[in-house]
Write an enzyme that holds these catalytic residues in place. Structure first.
Site, PDB file in Angstrom:
ATOM      1  N   PHE A   1       0.711  -0.950   0.034  1.00  0.00           N
ATOM      2  CA  PHE A   1      -0.050   0.164  -0.090  1.00  0.00           C
ATOM      3  C   PHE A   1       0.702   1.315   0.159  1.00  0.00           C
ATOM      4  O   PHE A   1       2.124   1.066   0.334  1.00  0.00           O
ATOM      5  CB  PHE A   1      -0.912  -0.003   1.243  1.00  0.00           C
ATOM      6  CG  PHE A   1      -0.050   0.025   2.448  1.00  0.00           C
ATOM      7  CD1 PHE A   1       0.222   0.949   3.255  1.00  0.00           C
ATOM      8  CD2 PHE A   1      -0.103  -1.221   3.173  1.00  0.00           C
ATOM      9  CE1 PHE A   1       0.822   1.110   4.247  1.00  0.00           C
ATOM     10  CE2 PHE A   1       0.836  -1.198   4.198  1.00  0.00           C
ATOM     11  CZ  PHE A   1       1.125  -0.155   4.969  1.00  0.00           C
ATOM     12  N   CYS A   2       0.479   2.511  -0.425  1.00  0.00           N
ATOM     13  CA  CYS A   2       0.989   3.720  -0.413  1.00  0.00           C
ATOM     14  C   CYS A   2      -0.130   4.798  -0.181  1.00  0.00           C
ATOM     15  O   CYS A   2      -1.275   4.591  -0.190  1.00  0.00           O
ATOM     16  CB  CYS A   2       1.842   3.755  -1.615  1.00  0.00           C
ATOM     17  SG  CYS A   2       0.943   3.805  -3.330  1.00  0.00           S
ATOM     18  N   THR A   3       0.519   5.898  -0.535  1.00  0.00           N
ATOM     19  CA  THR A   3      -0.586   7.173  -0.243  1.00  0.00           C
ATOM     20  C   THR A   3      -1.988   6.928  -1.273  1.00  0.00           C
ATOM     21  O   THR A   3      -3.084   7.005  -0.592  1.00  0.00           O
ATOM     22  CB  THR A   3      -0.097   8.322  -0.588  1.00  0.00           C
ATOM     23  OG1 THR A   3       1.158   8.172   0.193  1.00  0.00           O
ATOM     24  CG2 THR A   3      -0.723   9.483   0.180  1.00  0.00           C
TER      25      THR A   3
ATOM     26  N   ILE B   1      -3.945   4.670   0.912  1.00  0.00           N
ATOM     27  CA  ILE B   1      -4.568   5.153   2.222  1.00  0.00           C
ATOM     28  C   ILE B   1      -5.468   6.130   2.121  1.00  0.00           C
ATOM     29  O   ILE B   1      -6.303   5.802   2.992  1.00  0.00           O
ATOM     30  CB  ILE B   1      -3.275   5.303   3.107  1.00  0.00           C
ATOM     31  CG1 ILE B   1      -2.256   4.633   3.159  1.00  0.00           C
ATOM     32  CG2 ILE B   1      -3.660   5.709   4.424  1.00  0.00           C
ATOM     33  CD1 ILE B   1      -0.889   4.732   3.511  1.00  0.00           C
TER      34      ILE B   1
END
Ligand SMILES: [Zn+2]
Ligand SMILES: [Zn+2]
Ligand SMILES: [Zn+2]
Ligand SMILES: [Zn+2]
Length: 473
Positions: free
Chosen positions: A337-339, A367
């Site tokens: 996952f990332c931003t 996220i």
């Protein structure tokens, strides 16, 4: 304005593209017809003064551009259509099918000159409907205050797709953002677009609408544009639009780690359920690993429970991190996952290319999307963002710690040493006591103890002490 030709094999609907081109052609034909009605004044008169211009059509003389435009659109609609068709067929295009890549750049350049001239005239209503949808005329729209933080917005989106001429996207984006008084960063490349822009809420919504009208991005849903409170003030560099080799700087040739080879997307709900199972089932800990592919300073103030946070300072260190930890990933299902999801697209492709994982999955929308659905879910703390807001709160948890007294603290400030690029967590008390740098070295420099030989640096002495193995945060 800049047209963007359809990329080979992309899902861009040809019909929509043809419609846009027809609009452009009509505009061109309209402009030519108006121009042909122009009366040429004596050489003694100033030919460039627009106020001195006159037009003649159907035996009537017109003193203003607005009047002749009105006349042409009222009485010569058919002629305009006819000329537009001729123009299109001369470019080997028809309404239904484009058989050849058209060369529209000259045409568009001519027309934008024309439309600029026409816009300078007053009461030029008839031209507004002629605007291309993905570059709307906003001269008569109240855009509001771009710097009002209480009512403004920041939007974040990306799209991986084949772009034949990214320079044209660049021109379009710069023009669009300038018209809408938006600031921020827009990266375009042959693999798509990645943008974070802020301004008034009206402007941001018009921006999203315009992007979704563009032939390359008309398949995007509004859901793909992440919104958060903010304004144009948050981007100190103003508007930056540029063409880059990669949409996100991973430092790997797009041909070697293509977005087309990315990990399988998990919806926010699927991700949430999987993480819940992971946290509740002891066995799953050996089989599955949740990996944050953001930088260490991002995960330091907000993270998913049970996730691993690599100690990387920037995304271009991700490949090295993967290479050094292949054993750790061996036979595991990796959930990344990332931003907003964009880094995972490339990061997961790179991890997959190693051929060690059982499976590579990624959180769709990142996220940002997770927080919208589960503000009090398994993501605790704040979401780091790359503008001077630094963070968007998800919940009231404070995950970070003051560098100095270790109290709970998550408000970043830049290191006060003039040539350091690190971000500092220093609580109000420690800041008041003068602790405003990332480390002792910088503190000494800030105090002027070592003013000589100071260079603008990406890395700081204090970054060397960080662990480079996966750690559970
Ligand atoms: Zn006429
Ligand atoms: Zn403190
Ligand atoms: Zn520093
Ligand atoms: Zn430091």
């Amino acid at each position: 304005m800049a047209p963007v030709t359809e990329a080979k094999g992309s899902p861009t609907p040809r019909v929509q593209k043809a419609r846009v081109l027809r609009q452009l052609a009509k505009k061109q034909a309209f402009g030519q017809l108006v121009k042909s009605c122009e009366l040429h004044p004596d050489v003694s008169q100033q030919p460039t003064c627009p106020a001195a211009k006159k037009w003649n059509c159907c035996g009537e003389t017109f003193d203003s551009m607005a009047d002749i435009c009105k006349h042409v659109s009222l009485h010569h609609h058919n002629k305009v259509e006819e000329e537009a068709t001729k123009l299109l067929s001369s470019l080997h295009m028809s309404d239904i099918e484009i058989t050849e890549q058209p060369r529209t750049s000259d045409l568009v350049e001519d027309m934008s000159k024309d439309s600029k001239k026409q816009k300078s005239e007053e009461g030029n209503k008839s031209q507004e409907s002629e605007e291309v949808a993905w570059l709307p005329d906003v001269s008569n729209v109240d855009l509001g205050d771009p710097n009002d933080e209480r009512s403004g917005l920041v939007t974040l989106f990306y799209k991986y797709c084949e772009v034949e001429r990214p320079e044209e996207l660049e021109v379009w984006q710069r023009d669009l953002c300038t018209r809408l008084k938006l600031t921020g960063k827009v990266r375009v490349s042959t693999e798509g677009i990645n943008a974070t822009v802020g301004g008034s809420s009206q402007a941001v919504h018009l921006y999203i609408q315009a992007v979704r009208e563009h032939p390359l991005f008309c398949h995007m849903t509004t859901q793909e544009f992440k919104l958060s409170p903010g304004s144009a003030r948050h981007f100190h560099g103003g508007l930056k639009v540029g063409v880059y080799q990669e949409l996100v700087p991973m430092g790997v040739d797009p041909a070697c780690a293509s977005y087309k080879e990315a990990g399988v997307h998990l919806s926010v709900d699927e991700f949430h359920e999987r993480l819940e199972r992971h946290l509740q089932t002891e066995d799953d800990k050996d089989r599955t690993v949740f990996v944050d592919c953001r930088n260490f300073y991002e995960s330091r103030i907000g993270h998913f429970l049970g996730a691993v946070a690599p100690d990387i300072r920037k995304f271009s260190y991700w490949p090295e991190y993967v290479d050094k930890n292949t054993e750790f990933f061996q036979d595991k299902t990796v959930v990344m996952f990332c931003t907003g999801g964009i880094r995972c697209e490339k990061g997961s492709a790179y991890l997959k290319s190693k051929g060690v994982c059982k499976d590579v999955l990624q959180l769709e929308g990142g996220i940002h999307k997770y927080m919208e659905k589960y503000p009090n879910g398994y993501f605790r703390g704040k979401l780091f963002v790359f503008d001077d807001r630094y963070a968007i709160p998800a919940n009231s948890d404070i995950v970070g710690r003051c560098f100095y007294c270790k109290e709970a603290w998550d408000e970043y400030k830049p290191c006060s040493s003039a040539h350091c690029h690190q971000l500092v967590l220093s609580c109000d008390r420690c800041t008041a006591a003068g602790w405003t740098t990332c480390c002792r070295d910088c503190q000494l420099q800030a105090a002027g103890a070592s003013a000589r030989g100071v260079r603008c640096r990406e890395e700081c002495a204090c970054t060397k002490g960080r662990r480079r193995i996966p750690v559970e945060v």
